[in-house]
Design a protein around this motif. Structure first.
Motif, PDB file in Angstrom:
ATOM      1  N   ALA A  41       0.808  -1.219   0.000  1.00  0.00           N
ATOM      2  CA  ALA A  41       0.000   0.000   0.000  1.00  0.00           C
ATOM      3  C   ALA A  41       0.840   1.268   0.000  1.00  0.00           C
ATOM      4  O   ALA A  41       0.287   2.368   0.000  1.00  0.00           O
ATOM      5  N   ASN A  42       2.175   1.124   0.011  1.00  0.00           N
ATOM      6  CA  ASN A  42       3.072   2.287   0.059  1.00  0.00           C
ATOM      7  C   ASN A  42       2.796   3.161   1.277  1.00  0.00           C
ATOM      8  O   ASN A  42       2.890   4.388   1.222  1.00  0.00           O
ATOM      9  N   GLY A  43       2.452   2.519   2.407  1.00  0.00           N
ATOM     10  CA  GLY A  43       2.134   3.263   3.618  1.00  0.00           C
ATOM     11  C   GLY A  43       3.287   3.266   4.604  1.00  0.00           C
ATOM     12  O   GLY A  43       4.355   2.677   4.357  1.00  0.00           O
ATOM     13  N   VAL A  44       3.077   3.939   5.721  1.00  0.00           N
ATOM     14  CA  VAL A  44       4.082   3.982   6.782  1.00  0.00           C
ATOM     15  C   VAL A  44       3.575   3.371   8.085  1.00  0.00           C
ATOM     16  O   VAL A  44       4.352   3.130   8.999  1.00  0.00           O
ATOM     17  N   GLY A  45       2.277   3.123   8.182  1.00  0.00           N
ATOM     18  CA  GLY A  45       1.722   2.513   9.375  1.00  0.00           C
ATOM     19  C   GLY A  45       0.414   1.820   9.044  1.00  0.00           C
ATOM     20  O   GLY A  45      -0.314   2.244   8.141  1.00  0.00           O
ATOM     21  N   LEU A  46       0.126   0.740   9.756  1.00  0.00           N
ATOM     22  CA  LEU A  46      -1.104  -0.014   9.517  1.00  0.00           C
ATOM     23  C   LEU A  46      -1.534  -0.684  10.808  1.00  0.00           C
ATOM     24  O   LEU A  46      -0.728  -1.355  11.469  1.00  0.00           O
ATOM     25  N   ALA A  47      -2.792  -0.505  11.173  1.00  0.00           N
ATOM     26  CA  ALA A  47      -3.353  -1.137  12.363  1.00  0.00           C
ATOM     27  C   ALA A  47      -4.224  -2.314  11.953  1.00  0.00           C
ATOM     28  O   ALA A  47      -4.838  -2.316  10.876  1.00  0.00           O
ATOM     29  N   ALA A  48      -4.308  -3.316  12.821  1.00  0.00           N
ATOM     30  CA  ALA A  48      -5.059  -4.526  12.502  1.00  0.00           C
ATOM     31  C   ALA A  48      -6.512  -4.247  12.112  1.00  0.00           C
ATOM     32  O   ALA A  48      -7.028  -4.886  11.185  1.00  0.00           O
ATOM     33  N   PRO A  49      -7.218  -3.310  12.780  1.00  0.00           N
ATOM     34  CA  PRO A  49      -8.594  -3.039  12.340  1.00  0.00           C
ATOM     35  C   PRO A  49      -8.697  -2.596  10.880  1.00  0.00           C
ATOM     36  O   PRO A  49      -9.749  -2.770  10.249  1.00  0.00           O
ATOM     37  N   GLN A  50      -7.613  -2.046  10.326  1.00  0.00           N
ATOM     38  CA  GLN A  50      -7.646  -1.592   8.936  1.00  0.00           C
ATOM     39  C   GLN A  50      -7.671  -2.754   7.944  1.00  0.00           C
ATOM     40  O   GLN A  50      -7.956  -2.531   6.764  1.00  0.00           O
ATOM     41  N   ILE A  51      -7.373  -3.964   8.407  1.00  0.00           N
ATOM     42  CA  ILE A  51      -7.556  -5.133   7.545  1.00  0.00           C
ATOM     43  C   ILE A  51      -8.671  -6.021   8.114  1.00  0.00           C
ATOM     44  O   ILE A  51      -8.748  -7.214   7.825  1.00  0.00           O
ATOM     45  N   PRO A 188      -4.441  -3.281  -2.060  1.00  0.00           N
ATOM     46  CA  PRO A 188      -3.107  -2.816  -2.452  1.00  0.00           C
ATOM     47  C   PRO A 188      -2.467  -3.756  -3.477  1.00  0.00           C
ATOM     48  O   PRO A 188      -2.560  -4.970  -3.356  1.00  0.00           O
ATOM     49  N   GLY A 189      -1.825  -3.163  -4.475  1.00  0.00           N
ATOM     50  CA  GLY A 189      -1.175  -3.952  -5.506  1.00  0.00           C
ATOM     51  C   GLY A 189      -2.090  -4.433  -6.599  1.00  0.00           C
ATOM     52  O   GLY A 189      -1.633  -4.961  -7.612  1.00  0.00           O
ATOM     53  N   VAL A 190      -3.398  -4.256  -6.417  1.00  0.00           N
ATOM     54  CA  VAL A 190      -4.379  -4.664  -7.423  1.00  0.00           C
ATOM     55  C   VAL A 190      -5.183  -3.451  -7.895  1.00  0.00           C
ATOM     56  O   VAL A 190      -5.215  -3.132  -9.078  1.00  0.00           O
ATOM     57  N   ASP A 191      -5.819  -2.779  -6.951  1.00  0.00           N
ATOM     58  CA  ASP A 191      -6.555  -1.555  -7.274  1.00  0.00           C
ATOM     59  C   ASP A 191      -5.583  -0.410  -7.544  1.00  0.00           C
ATOM     60  O   ASP A 191      -4.440  -0.413  -7.053  1.00  0.00           O
ATOM     61  N   ARG A 192      -6.048   0.563  -8.279  1.00  0.00           N
ATOM     62  CA  ARG A 192      -5.240   1.754  -8.518  1.00  0.00           C
ATOM     63  C   ARG A 192      -4.897   2.406  -7.176  1.00  0.00           C
ATOM     64  O   ARG A 192      -5.748   2.549  -6.305  1.00  0.00           O
ATOM     65  N   ASP A 193      -3.647   2.778  -7.010  1.00  0.00           N
ATOM     66  CA  ASP A 193      -3.199   3.379  -5.750  1.00  0.00           C
ATOM     67  C   ASP A 193      -3.909   4.716  -5.539  1.00  0.00           C
ATOM     68  O   ASP A 193      -3.756   5.636  -6.339  1.00  0.00           O
ATOM     69  N   PRO A 194      -4.704   4.838  -4.464  1.00  0.00           N
ATOM     70  CA  PRO A 194      -5.468   6.077  -4.254  1.00  0.00           C
ATOM     71  C   PRO A 194      -4.615   7.274  -3.857  1.00  0.00           C
ATOM     72  O   PRO A 194      -5.114   8.399  -3.821  1.00  0.00           O
ATOM     73  N   PHE A 195      -3.336   7.036  -3.551  1.00  0.00           N
ATOM     74  CA  PHE A 195      -2.449   8.133  -3.168  1.00  0.00           C
ATOM     75  C   PHE A 195      -1.553   8.591  -4.312  1.00  0.00           C
ATOM     76  O   PHE A 195      -0.663   9.401  -4.133  1.00  0.00           O
ATOM     77  N   GLY A 196      -1.785   8.022  -5.495  1.00  0.00           N
ATOM     78  CA  GLY A 196      -1.116   8.515  -6.680  1.00  0.00           C
ATOM     79  C   GLY A 196       0.229   7.916  -6.998  1.00  0.00           C
ATOM     80  O   GLY A 196       0.882   8.348  -7.939  1.00  0.00           O
ATOM     81  N   HIS A 197       0.666   6.885  -6.237  1.00  0.00           N
ATOM     82  CA  HIS A 197       1.968   6.286  -6.530  1.00  0.00           C
ATOM     83  C   HIS A 197       2.004   5.673  -7.932  1.00  0.00           C
ATOM     84  O   HIS A 197       3.042   5.650  -8.578  1.00  0.00           O
TER      85      HIS A 197
END
Length: 212
Positions: A41-51, A188-197
């Motif tokens: 996801a090209n992120g810097v942090g991820l919490a378990a509830p987010q998946i 992530p890696g399938v859908d278009r990156d919503p942050f523009g990467h």
């Protein structure tokens, strides 16, 4: 294994996550999957509830000035630090700022970002995936990452802390995008990156801080 990321509107993002009670192979697999998902996801942090997993776990892979900070926090507690040691050691003064306003984004509110005031320095204590006690200090932007992920474990998104026109704009965008209902995700890696990467040419690439 990469997991889909839950979008604002799902109940799992609005409840206090459950304490982890078993430091077993299932937990270590969850942590490994979270790191895989964060990287995709090209992120810097991820919490378990987010998946979609209501457990008090978050991972981070984020630069802290010239140091890359990568780790996991399980069942964390957080304290505000009034006199951060590194700030003083660098000779930056005896009165560090109590708070700092900077831009934030969120993998579960994908795309938009807003300025938000956060505590300048925090200390988190918790456990790693093996159950060993750990402590992580953060200042400035890295402290923001830690606070952002800690909020996820208590059922808050960063947009919940916005005020005034920014809060109104965030609500309007959520409605415009069709969020606010259960079951929405992006992969992530399938859908278009919503942050523009996906939109950045290699020749024009300018590394940014990512989202949380």
């Amino acid at each position: 294994m990469i997991h889909p990321i839950v979008i604002d509107g799902d109940p799992v993002l609005r409840q206090r996550a459950a304490e982890v009670t078993a430091f077993d192979d299932e937990l270590r697999t969850l942590v490994a999957d979270m790191f895989d998902t964060l990287a995709a996801a090209n992120g810097v942090g991820l919490a378990a509830p987010q998946i979609g997993v209501s457990r008090r776990v978050f991972v981070f892979d984020a630069p802290d000035e010239d140091t890359q900070r990568r780790g996991v926090m399980i069942n964390p507690t957080m304290a505000i630090v009034q006199r951060p040691a590194r700030f003083l050691a660098q000779g930056l003064g005896k009165r560090p700022p109590k708070s700092l306003t900077d831009v934030e984004g969120c993998l579960s509110f994908p795309g938009p970002d807003f300025d938000l005031k956060r505590h300048f320095a925090v200390r988190l204590t918790g456990f790693d995936e093996h159950g060993a006690p750990i402590e992580v200090d953060g200042e400035g932007w890295f402290a923001r990452v830690l606070q952002h992920e800690f909020d996820h474990l208590d059922g808050f998104l960063y947009v919940d802390r916005l005020k005034g026109k920014d809060a109104s704009e965030a609500r309007a965008l959520s409605k415009e995008f069709g969020w606010g209902v259960p079951g929405l995700t992006w992969m992530p890696g399938v859908d278009r990156d919503p942050f523009g990467h996906d939109d950045i040419d290699d020749d024009d690439f300018d590394e940014d801080n990512g989202a949380e």
